[in-house]
Write a protein that holds these residues in place. Structure first.
Motif, mmCIF file in Angstrom:
data_model
loop_
_atom_site.group_PDB
_atom_site.id
_atom_site.type_symbol
_atom_site.label_atom_id
_atom_site.label_comp_id
_atom_site.label_asym_id
_atom_site.label_seq_id
_atom_site.Cartn_x
_atom_site.Cartn_y
_atom_site.Cartn_z
ATOM 1 N N LEU A 5 -3.917 30.264 -80.902
ATOM 2 C CA LEU A 5 -4.029 31.716 -81.048
ATOM 3 C C LEU A 5 -3.386 32.434 -79.869
ATOM 4 O O LEU A 5 -2.748 33.482 -80.035
ATOM 5 N N ILE A 6 -3.538 31.879 -78.669
ATOM 6 C CA ILE A 6 -2.918 32.484 -77.491
ATOM 7 C C ILE A 6 -1.397 32.374 -77.569
ATOM 8 O O ILE A 6 -0.672 33.311 -77.218
ATOM 9 N N ILE A 7 -0.909 31.229 -78.058
ATOM 10 C CA ILE A 7 0.536 31.069 -78.237
ATOM 11 C C ILE A 7 1.064 32.109 -79.221
ATOM 12 O O ILE A 7 2.118 32.734 -79.004
ATOM 13 N N LEU A 8 0.311 32.333 -80.301
ATOM 14 C CA LEU A 8 0.705 33.352 -81.281
ATOM 15 C C LEU A 8 0.687 34.745 -80.658
ATOM 16 O O LEU A 8 1.586 35.563 -80.898
ATOM 17 N N HIS A 37 -15.518 20.398 -79.806
ATOM 18 C CA HIS A 37 -15.093 21.201 -78.665
ATOM 19 C C HIS A 37 -13.579 21.153 -78.499
ATOM 20 O O HIS A 37 -12.932 22.180 -78.227
ATOM 21 N N TYR A 38 -13.025 19.959 -78.663
ATOM 22 C CA TYR A 38 -11.575 19.796 -78.516
ATOM 23 C C TYR A 38 -10.828 20.597 -79.591
ATOM 24 O O TYR A 38 -9.826 21.265 -79.301
ATOM 25 N N LEU A 39 -11.345 20.547 -80.828
ATOM 26 C CA LEU A 39 -10.707 21.265 -81.923
ATOM 27 C C LEU A 39 -10.735 22.776 -81.678
ATOM 28 O O LEU A 39 -9.737 23.470 -81.908
ATOM 29 N N VAL A 40 -11.870 23.301 -81.193
ATOM 30 C CA VAL A 40 -11.978 24.734 -80.890
ATOM 31 C C VAL A 40 -10.975 25.118 -79.815
ATOM 32 O O VAL A 40 -10.310 26.157 -79.908
ATOM 33 N N CYS A 41 -10.858 24.287 -78.790
ATOM 34 C CA CYS A 41 -9.911 24.576 -77.709
ATOM 35 C C CYS A 41 -8.473 24.599 -78.227
ATOM 36 O O CYS A 41 -7.676 25.462 -77.853
ATOM 37 N N VAL A 42 -8.132 23.659 -79.117
ATOM 38 C CA VAL A 42 -6.791 23.626 -79.701
ATOM 39 C C VAL A 42 -6.520 24.907 -80.494
ATOM 40 O O VAL A 42 -5.443 25.514 -80.386
ATOM 41 N N PHE A 80 -13.469 21.696 -72.570
ATOM 42 C CA PHE A 80 -12.018 21.848 -72.685
ATOM 43 C C PHE A 80 -11.632 23.321 -72.545
ATOM 44 O O PHE A 80 -10.673 23.660 -71.845
ATOM 45 N N LEU A 81 -12.381 24.185 -73.211
ATOM 46 C CA LEU A 81 -12.112 25.617 -73.132
ATOM 47 C C LEU A 81 -12.399 26.149 -71.732
ATOM 48 O O LEU A 81 -11.690 27.025 -71.231
ATOM 49 N N ASP A 82 -13.431 25.596 -71.105
ATOM 50 C CA ASP A 82 -13.778 26.010 -69.748
ATOM 51 C C ASP A 82 -12.631 25.705 -68.788
ATOM 52 O O ASP A 82 -12.249 26.546 -67.966
ATOM 53 N N ARG A 83 -12.055 24.522 -68.892
ATOM 54 C CA ARG A 83 -10.926 24.161 -68.024
ATOM 55 C C ARG A 83 -9.719 25.040 -68.298
ATOM 56 O O ARG A 83 -8.999 25.436 -67.379
ATOM 57 N N PHE A 84 -9.504 25.361 -69.569
ATOM 58 C CA PHE A 84 -8.348 26.191 -69.946
ATOM 59 C C PHE A 84 -8.484 27.603 -69.386
ATOM 60 O O PHE A 84 -7.540 28.159 -68.814
ATOM 61 N N VAL A 85 -9.675 28.213 -69.537
ATOM 62 C CA VAL A 85 -9.907 29.571 -69.039
ATOM 63 C C VAL A 85 -9.796 29.608 -67.517
ATOM 64 O O VAL A 85 -9.178 30.506 -66.940
#
Length: 322
Positions: free
Chosen positions: A19-22, A9-14, A156-161
């Protein structure tokens, strides 16, 4: 959760964050061209959910030829991928001093008046245009909202979104166990926002949507009646280029003016019809990839407020996913 799953999960979030930074590093015009290329790939080569979208369009617009439907599907994917690009850029380019460069407001005076009153307000929209931008923009203008959202499997992705969604005051209520929070918001005179264009399952309220019965959430009508909350059907429509929108109010319904025998059905059909009219104006900006009509009606009417138990209301609220 195992350590291996947690690491995955952490790797997917990274990866997603990179990708968003790009995407943020790429000018929006370049991102627009990339979105067009991905739309062509998804439509003409990979044919992702093509049959679902084509069947939906065939029923919604029976006069369209197969080639016209294919072109519309490709334009839909273009808008969807462009929306992702815009979401990546929004926190960096949009702020209190320059929002007028990106947004034209239409028919918002009455909604602003409602939002400034003590009564709660329910906002209804659909998977149309850039609906994520709408919640962000309302918070930027000083009108915080509460939105029901499914908790992602990746924490991790949930917190980011959710960090993006809540950056300007769009508070997220989890789908599971969120009924009490929704009711607390409305009791306090707050603003609830719902995406109301997905199937509500067999127990939903069946109303007409593009000429076919569609299972629709009855909780919105029930909440409006129970908490005396006006419903505003809102939208964010892209105006021909990236990060250029019309943000408007299609119509507002005050539950005090609803005097029909079956008010829940009336309200549900009312906001569904308003959404349909918005979509018909720019069908390429709607997500035709949802199986909106997958359920078939087994009853002719929705439940009246006095017929619905507290557990049913809670279940209905839990199914309103944004």
């Amino acid at each position: 959760m195992s350590h291996l799953t947690r690491f995955g999960h952490y790797l997917v979030c990274v990866i997603v964050r990179w990708l968003i930074i790009l995407a943020q590093a790429v000018p929006l015009q370049v991102g627009n061209a990339l979105a067009r290329a991905l739309a062509w790939l998804f439509t003409r080569v990979l044919r992702v959910r093509y049959q679902v979208a084509d069947d939906n369009l065939r029923h919604a617009f029976p006069s369209l030829s197969p080639e016209a439907r294919r072109d519309l599907i490709e334009r839909m994917w273009h808008h969807l991928f462009l929306m992702v690009m815009e979401v990546a850029h929004t926190p960096r380019v949009l702020h209190e001093e320059n929002w007028r460069r990106f947004v034209d407001l239409k028919n918002v005076r009455e909604l602003v008046k409602r939002l400034l009153e003590d009564r709660p307000v329910i906002l209804v929209t659909g998977h149309f245009g850039n609906f994520e931008f709408g919640g962000y923009m309302l918070g930027l203008l000083g009108f915080p909202t509460h939105t029901v959202a499914r908790t992602l499997d990746n924490p991790f992705l949930d917190r980011f979104v959710n960090a993006f969604r809540s950056a300007r005051g769009q508070h997220i209520i989890p789908r599971v166990g969120g009924a009490e929070q929704i009711e607390a918001v409305l009791q306090a005179g707050g603003t609830m926002a719902f995406l109301a264009d997905q199937s509500a399952g067999r127990k939903g309220c069946f109303v007409q949507f593009f000429g076919r019965p569609a299972s629709t959430y009855k909780a919105i009508g029930l909440l409006s009646l129970q908490y005396d909350a006006p419903i505003a059907v809102v939208y964010v429509k892209r105006l021909g280029q990236p990060m250029r929108f019309e943000m408007g109010v299609k119509a507002i319904l005050d539950p005090r003016e609803v005097t029909v025998r079956d008010p829940v059905t009336f309200i549900t059909q009312w906001y569904t019809t308003q959404l349909e009219e918005i979509i018909r104006e720019s069908p390429e900006q709607y997500w035709w990839i949802h199986r909106r009509w997958k359920e078939q009606p087994r009853v002719k009417r929705c439940a009246a407020p006095e017929d619905v138990t507290e557990n049913e209301v809670d279940g209905e609220l839990a199914r309103n996913v944004a």
